[in-house]
Design an enzyme around this catalytic site. Structure first.
Site, PDB file in Angstrom:
ATOM      1  N   GLU A 295       6.607  37.602  22.216  1.00  0.00           N
ATOM      2  CA  GLU A 295       6.163  38.967  22.575  1.00  0.00           C
ATOM      3  C   GLU A 295       5.190  39.600  21.583  1.00  0.00           C
ATOM      4  OE1 GLU A 295       9.770  41.154  23.297  1.00  0.00           O
ATOM      5  OE2 GLU A 295      10.546  39.641  24.647  1.00  0.00           O
TER       6      GLU A 295
ATOM      7  N   ASN B 126       5.860  32.688  23.792  1.00  0.00           N
ATOM      8  CA  ASN B 126       6.710  33.241  24.856  1.00  0.00           C
ATOM      9  C   ASN B 126       6.497  34.752  24.986  1.00  0.00           C
ATOM     10  OD1 ASN B 126       8.996  32.818  26.696  1.00  0.00           O
ATOM     11  ND2 ASN B 126      10.229  33.989  25.238  1.00  0.00           N
TER      12      ASN B 126
ATOM     13  N   HIS C 213      11.286  38.592  33.534  1.00  0.00           N
ATOM     14  CA  HIS C 213      12.280  39.635  33.834  1.00  0.00           C
ATOM     15  C   HIS C 213      11.566  40.561  34.808  1.00  0.00           C
ATOM     16  CE1 HIS C 213      14.761  38.312  30.493  1.00  0.00           C
ATOM     17  NE2 HIS C 213      13.730  38.396  29.686  1.00  0.00           N
TER      18      HIS C 213
ATOM     19  N   GLU D 215      13.002  33.050  30.967  1.00  0.00           N
ATOM     20  CA  GLU D 215      14.101  34.041  30.896  1.00  0.00           C
ATOM     21  C   GLU D 215      14.290  34.732  32.245  1.00  0.00           C
ATOM     22  OE1 GLU D 215      13.614  36.728  27.574  1.00  0.00           O
ATOM     23  OE2 GLU D 215      12.908  35.138  26.254  1.00  0.00           O
TER      24      GLU D 215
ATOM     25  N   ASP E 199      15.190  36.609  35.468  1.00  0.00           N
ATOM     26  CA  ASP E 199      16.199  37.396  36.195  1.00  0.00           C
ATOM     27  C   ASP E 199      15.450  38.361  37.098  1.00  0.00           C
ATOM     28  OD1 ASP E 199      15.451  39.310  34.205  1.00  0.00           O
ATOM     29  OD2 ASP E 199      17.266  38.929  33.052  1.00  0.00           O
TER      30      ASP E 199
HETATM   31  O1  G3I Z   1      27.458  41.488  18.979  1.00  0.00           O
HETATM   32  C1  G3I Z   1      27.367  42.913  18.868  1.00  0.00           C
HETATM   33  C2  G3I Z   1      28.706  43.543  19.051  1.00  0.00           C
HETATM   34  O2  G3I Z   1      29.551  43.123  18.011  1.00  0.00           O
HETATM   35  C3  G3I Z   1      28.535  45.071  19.064  1.00  0.00           C
HETATM   36  O3  G3I Z   1      29.781  45.675  19.345  1.00  0.00           O
HETATM   37  C4  G3I Z   1      27.532  45.480  20.129  1.00  0.00           C
HETATM   38  C5  G3I Z   1      27.272  46.994  20.128  1.00  0.00           C
HETATM   39  O4  G3I Z   1      25.942  47.315  20.424  1.00  0.00           O
HETATM   40  O5  G3I Z   1      26.321  44.830  19.873  1.00  0.00           O
HETATM   41  C6  G3I Z   1      26.426  43.421  19.934  1.00  0.00           C
HETATM   42  O6  G3I Z   1      25.153  42.868  19.704  1.00  0.00           O
HETATM   43  C7  G3I Z   1      24.231  42.994  20.763  1.00  0.00           C
HETATM   44  C8  G3I Z   1      23.787  41.580  21.147  1.00  0.00           C
HETATM   45  O7  G3I Z   1      22.769  41.661  22.142  1.00  0.00           O
HETATM   46  C9  G3I Z   1      24.932  40.736  21.718  1.00  0.00           C
HETATM   47  O8  G3I Z   1      25.408  41.287  22.921  1.00  0.00           O
HETATM   48  C10 G3I Z   1      23.038  43.790  20.285  1.00  0.00           C
HETATM   49  O9  G3I Z   1      23.430  45.132  20.060  1.00  0.00           O
HETATM   50  C11 G3I Z   1      21.950  43.767  21.339  1.00  0.00           C
HETATM   51  O10 G3I Z   1      20.780  44.358  20.801  1.00  0.00           O
HETATM   52  C12 G3I Z   1      21.607  42.316  21.696  1.00  0.00           C
HETATM   53  O11 G3I Z   1      20.664  42.350  22.747  1.00  0.00           O
HETATM   54  C13 G3I Z   1      19.942  41.161  22.987  1.00  0.00           C
HETATM   55  C14 G3I Z   1      18.457  41.466  22.932  1.00  0.00           C
HETATM   56  O12 G3I Z   1      17.698  40.330  23.339  1.00  0.00           O
HETATM   57  C15 G3I Z   1      18.035  41.837  21.511  1.00  0.00           C
HETATM   58  O13 G3I Z   1      18.149  40.728  20.670  1.00  0.00           O
HETATM   59  C16 G3I Z   1      20.338  40.616  24.363  1.00  0.00           C
HETATM   60  O14 G3I Z   1      21.687  40.150  24.299  1.00  0.00           O
HETATM   61  C17 G3I Z   1      19.410  39.468  24.754  1.00  0.00           C
HETATM   62  O15 G3I Z   1      19.687  39.065  26.068  1.00  0.00           O
HETATM   63  C18 G3I Z   1      17.970  39.927  24.651  1.00  0.00           C
HETATM   64  O16 G3I Z   1      17.134  38.846  24.984  1.00  0.00           O
HETATM   65  C19 G3I Z   1      15.731  39.129  25.001  1.00  0.00           C
HETATM   66  C20 G3I Z   1      15.013  37.872  24.540  1.00  0.00           C
HETATM   67  O17 G3I Z   1      15.489  37.509  23.281  1.00  0.00           O
HETATM   68  C21 G3I Z   1      13.502  38.092  24.515  1.00  0.00           C
HETATM   69  N1  G3I Z   1      13.033  38.574  25.788  1.00  0.00           N
HETATM   70  C22 G3I Z   1      13.693  39.719  26.339  1.00  0.00           C
HETATM   71  C23 G3I Z   1      15.204  39.487  26.417  1.00  0.00           C
HETATM   72  C24 G3I Z   1      15.907  40.689  27.000  1.00  0.00           C
HETATM   73  O18 G3I Z   1      15.779  41.802  26.190  1.00  0.00           O
END
Ligand code: G3I
Length: 364
Positions: free
Chosen positions: A161, A210, A246, A274, A276
């Site tokens: 990105e 990506n 997405h 990715e 969806d």
């Molecule tokens: O694990 C913690 C948990 O302990 C805590 O209680 C909770 C409270 O907010 O957060 C949890 O972590 C979260 C993590 O996902 C696991 O669920 C983070 O806050 C959250 O920011 C994180 O979001 C991820 C996001 O990328 C940011 O890294 C999403 O799961 C993930 O699907 C998303 O994936 C991205 C790709 O990497 C790049 N392209 C877009 C895509 C969607 O945003």
């Protein structure tokens, strides 16, 4: 006696449960047999992103990923915040668990990602240093991670990105909320240098760029094509392009076709990385109903994407299609508070209408 009374019925019950959860059909001789899995249907790798927590706690989730998929992308565990909690400490525990689990099941592992403006640990955003210190930070991370996973992860999203919707590089100055600290500290050529460091660290691994939104933002398609042309001219390594996809259910097909076709035209492998499809069309509406008509519209989009990819990307460039998350309730979309059902499996990991349409698209 015990065998026929307990074991046989148990085996039969398990078999029936397995068949009923995956669906079945009659074969040529009229016998009822279980439907094939996506990985058996797809003429190229078909994958899903996997989260550590779900993988270690949810048997239905594990079963679907193991049975249906031939490729796994690591959802969060390989990002900076997942791997590099302190400047002088890496923690590979969760990422290694996912990688080894997938490899044990014979699945390909795609790494995600080496450099992103988001999900960086606090110590990185607070890091103080001159440009040489920042350069060293990027280089050391890339080298350490690639060497650690060498031979186990076949491909990586090296930079994720980097472009804004208008095709310019994501930048803290113009985009304070969503800018890239890497662009800010390392200058506009940081993307090329990241690819060079990656190639130097592992000459065998495939290096992808990506990004998201190219199906609705032609400026991003152009920016990526210009980058690839520039890399070719300067001999900067790049082995593939990731289209995240997405998208909302009303996304026009033309935009989808355009990005697939243009990226295929580079001659590089293309990964729908990715996928969806938001039934909500990116509107947070708690009253939204997942009606039959909406399910069909969404399923048609899944079918179209599979068919278009299969038709427009030449076989040697078909790196595969990966969906982002497994069941609707695992999705980052529903976790962000959208009332939505964006994926191929429902909250009980049962195949949805989207699944069958996607499978048809892979087949036809
Ligand atoms: O694990 C913690 C948990 O302990 C805590 O209680 C909770 C409270 O907010 O957060 C949890 O972590 C979260 C993590 O996902 C696991 O669920 C983070 O806050 C959250 O920011 C994180 O979001 C991820 C996001 O990328 C940011 O890294 C999403 O799961 C993930 O699907 C998303 O994936 C991205 C790709 O990497 C790049 N392209 C877009 C895509 C969607 O945003």
């Amino acid at each position: 006696m015990i065998y026929s009374r307990y074991v046989v019925p148990l085996v039969v019950a398990v078999a029936i449960t397995m068949i009923s959860s995956v669906g079945c059909h009659k074969n040529g001789s009229g016998a009822v047999v279980p439907d094939p899995f996506l990985k058996d249907i797809a003429p190229f790798p078909v994958g899903v992103s996997v989260g550590y927590k779900d993988l270690t706690s949810n048997v239905s989730y594990q079963t679907v990923v193991r049975n249906e998929m031939s490729s796994v992308s690591v959802e969060n565990a390989q990002k900076w915040a997942g791997l590099h909690p302190e400047q002088n400490r890496f923690d590979f525990t969760q990422a290694d668990y996912i990688v080894e689990w997938a490899r044990k099941n014979g699945q390909r592992v795609h790494g995600h990602n080496l450099l992103w403006h988001s999900y960086n640990p606090g110590w990185v955003t607070a890091f103080q240093g001159d440009s040489a210190a920042w350069e060293n930070l990027m280089k050391t991370h890339i080298q350490t991670v690639l060497q650690h996973f060498r031979g186990r992860v076949v491909s990586w999203d090296v930079v994720n990105e980097a472009f804004m919707d208008d095709g310019r590089l994501r930048n803290v100055e113009t985009n304070p909320k969503d800018g890239s600290i890497w662009r800010q500290k390392l200058g506009p050529d940081y993307v090329a240098r990241a690819f060079q460091y990656a190639r130097a660290a592992d000459p065998t691994v495939l290096l992808f760029y990506n990004d998201y939104g190219q199906e609705s933002k032609p400026a991003k398609v152009k920016a990526t094509l210009d980058m690839v042309a520039d890399f070719k001219k300067r001999n900067i390594p790049i082995d593939g392009l990731g289209i995240q996809m997405h998208m909302g259910v009303s996304q026009a097909n033309d935009g989808i076709r355009n990005v697939i076709q243009q990226f295929a035209g580079t001659g590089l492998p293309v990964h729908i990385s990715e996928l969806d499809i938001l039934a909500s069309d990116w509107k947070k509406d708690p009253t939204l109903q997942y009606t039959d008509a909406l399910q069909t519209k969404q399923a048609d989009k899944y079918r179209f994407i599979a068919q278009t990819y299969k038709t427009l990307v030449p076989k040697p460039q078909q790196f595969g299609i990966t969906t982002w998350n497994v069941g609707d309730t695992d999705s980052w979309i529903t976790k962000q508070g959208y009332t939505d059902w964006p994926l191929l499996f429902d909250q009980d990991y049962k195949r949805k209408k989207t699944y069958y349409a996607f499978a048809e698209g892979l087949k036809n």
